[in-house]
Structures are given as structure tokens and as C-alpha cells.
Design an enzyme around this catalytic site. Structure first.
Site, short mmCIF file in Angstrom:
data_model
loop_
_atom_site.label_atom_id
_atom_site.label_comp_id
_atom_site.label_asym_id
_atom_site.label_seq_id
_atom_site.Cartn_x
_atom_site.Cartn_y
_atom_site.Cartn_z
N GLU A 1 40.47 46.15 43.08
CA GLU A 1 40.55 46.03 41.44
C GLU A 1 41.72 45.31 40.61
OE1 GLU A 1 40.65 48.80 37.50
OE2 GLU A 1 40.07 49.45 39.54
N TYR B 1 39.90 26.44 23.09
CA TYR B 1 41.20 25.95 22.58
C TYR B 1 40.81 24.53 21.83
CZ TYR B 1 44.30 29.42 24.58
OH TYR B 1 45.00 30.46 24.78
N ASP C 1 40.13 51.94 40.70
CA ASP C 1 40.57 53.14 40.24
C ASP C 1 39.27 54.21 40.27
OD1 ASP C 1 43.17 52.63 39.81
OD2 ASP C 1 42.56 51.91 37.59
#
Length: 298
Positions: free
Chosen positions: A129, A42, A186
Site C-alpha cells: 500500500e 492544468y 494497513d
């Protein structure tokens, strides 16, 4: 120092990016004020364009100098959460971060943690996850479920940050071998790749693998191949995409995976189907109680 960002292209931009990161590293060391990768990005978003540019440069420079980020006073931004009253993290500042059984507590960066206290009755650790799934499991109090021994639940919200990986690796090193450290991801190549980062480490941070990898992590689920036995019809599974196929083939060729993982990836490629955790819907807790219970009984 200012760089002609608008005119910088190709290798000129790459050199400008590298020297800007080195400049901020030098400032952090000289001033004694830690900086995060996000801070660096930034400070010059026009030059870096993407956060990943800074992330890769910091990791590459640390590997080149054979240093850890902490040696350069650069910290990773923490995003991970832990649920479970069986864990207390004691900070260098003298404060404590206590887990609880109904919501997640932020995992501090490793440099801020002095020590850990794990309750003697903690019998399992589950690495999840997805943040949304983690929040559901916290709300349903899986960490102190009456049909299970006490446990801890951790999420890195997708690909894990360094602080989350360090916590999992530390627990793997500290806890007795009888306590399983399990992964719920998953049932697709990307979920398995996320679990592989916890288990083996990432290529980008190979130089810190000893501190960040947890070889004890085991793949609990979800496995598309077993879901029919939990009442999930084959038609509820999703078709794999071209990206899934490429990822699966890449993992099979480039990673030294356990046989169970290879079989699951091969089945996905053959059946052209994958499974998301959400396919279990309201039966997720029952699924985990059964699966974790089986692991505890081994």
C-alpha cells in the site's frame, strides 16, 4: 472556446467542465498527441477546481461511449513503482525498463509497454500500500532475501493508478497459479479497500475491469487479529475512527468480500482497534519472510 468560469455555477459549471474535457479529447484524437488527465486539469484549473473532477469526467465519458481511455488518446499519469530484478518491461519505443533489487523503477503507462519478461525463478509478488514501506523493503532487499525465493514488490502509493493496476493484473494473468500475488496493506478499512481495488477493480472504471482487476490477489496482512503472535501488544494498535467505522460498514454491505476479509472487518468493529503496517517497526522483514514463506509452502 472560452467559458465564463466566474459566473458558472451548479449545472452550468458541470456542462462547461464536460464540454471542456470533450474538447481536449477531440484535440488529442485529431492531433494524434496523447494527453493525460493531469494535462487537461492544468489547462483550466479555475474551471475544474479539482483534479478529481477531470478524472471522473474522463472515466464517465469513456464508460458512456463504451471506450477505453486509450481509444480517446487520454493517458493516466503513472505514479507506481516496481522493485525486483526479475522483471523487464519492453517498451513500444524499443527501450527497456529493468527492475532491480534495491530501489523502485517507475511503471510505464500500459500504452507504452509492448511486452514483459519475468525471470523463471520469480516465486512471489507483493503489492504494498505505502510508498515509505515499499522503499524500506527495497532498501532491505526483500526481493532477493536469502531466506526467500526471488520476488517482485509493487506499490501504487495508496489508491493505485491505472498503470500499476494494469501491471498487477497482467502479472496475475501471465504467472503460473502456484505463484502467489499478495497484498500488504494497513489493517484498517481503507487499506482493505485499496486492496479490493487491485482485486476487483473500481466502480469508476467498471468498463475496463477485465484489463485492470486481478482476482488472484490475496490479503497477506497486516491483520490486527494476528499481530499479538508477532510480538505486537494490543495497546500498540490504534483506535478506529468514525470514518473507519463508516468505511467498514459500507464495505461489509456493498462488496462481495472473501470471508477472511469480512471477519477482519468485523473484528475491527468489535475491538474498536486497527493496525498500521508501521506497528511492526524493525520486525517487518521477519514478518514478511515468515508470511510469504508460509504461502510458498501451501
Amino acid at each position: 472556446m472560452r467559458y465564463p468560469v466566474k459566473r458558472a455555477t451548479g449545472s452550468a459549471r458541470a456542462f462547461a467542465q464536460m464540454f471542456k474535457v470533450l474538447e481536449h479529447m477531440h484535440e488529442a484524437i485529431v492531433d494524434g498527441v496523447p494527453a493525460t488527465k493531469r494535462d487537461i486539469y492544468y489547462k483550466d484549473t479555475l474551471l475544474f477546481k479539482k483534479q478529481k473532477v477531470v478524472d471522473n469526467l474522463v472515466d464517465d465519458l469513456a464508460a458512456t461511449f463504451e471506450l477505453e481511455r486509450a481509444d480517446m488518446n487520454i493517458r493516466a499519469t503513472s505514479k507506481g513503482l516496481v522493485c525486483g530484478s526479475g522483471l523487464v518491461m519492453h517498451l513500444v519505443s524499443g527501450e527497456q525498463v529493468r527492475g532491480n533489487d534495491t530501489e523502485g523503477a517507475f511503471i510505464p503507462v500500459g500504452e507504452d509497454i509492448k511486452s514483459y519478461t519475468v525471470a523463471e525463478d520469480v516465486e512471489w509478488v507483493l503489492v504494498v500500500e505505502k510508498d515509505a514501506v515499499f522503499q524500506t523493503l527495497c532498501r532491505l532487499r526483500l526481493a532477493d532475501h536469502p531466506d526467500l525465493a526471488r520476488g517482485l514488490i509493487i506499490t501504487g502509493k495508496g489508491y493505485p493508478d491505472v498503470a500499476t493496476r494494469q501491471l498487477v493484473a497482467t502479472l496475475a494473468a501471465l504467472l503460473p497459479r502456484r505463484i502467489p500475488i499478495l497484498g500488504l496493506v494497513d489493517g484498517d478499512p481503507y487499506g482493505m479497500d485499496i486492496l479490493a481495488v487491485y482485486k476487483y477493480g473500481s466502480r469508476a472504471m467498471k468498463h475496463e475491469e477485465e484489463k485492470l482487476a486481478a482476482p488472484r490477489v490475496k490479503y497477506l496482512g497486516v491483520l490486527a487479529s494476528e499481530l499479538t503472535s508477532f510480538g505486537v501488544h494490543h495497546d500498540a494498535l490504534l483506535p478506529i475512527s468514525m470514518n473507519d467505522e463508516k468505511k467498514a460498514l459500507s464495505m461489509l454491505m456493498s462488496r462481495d468480500l472473501p470471508v477472511k476479509w469480512k471477519k477482519e472487518l468485523s473484528r475491527m468493529l468489535h475491538s474498536r482497534r486497527k493496525a498500521e503496517i508501521e506497528v511492526l517497526e524493525g520486525g517487518l522483514v521477519e514478518y514478511l519472510v515468515a508470511k510469504i514463506g508460509n504461502k510458498l509452502g501451501e
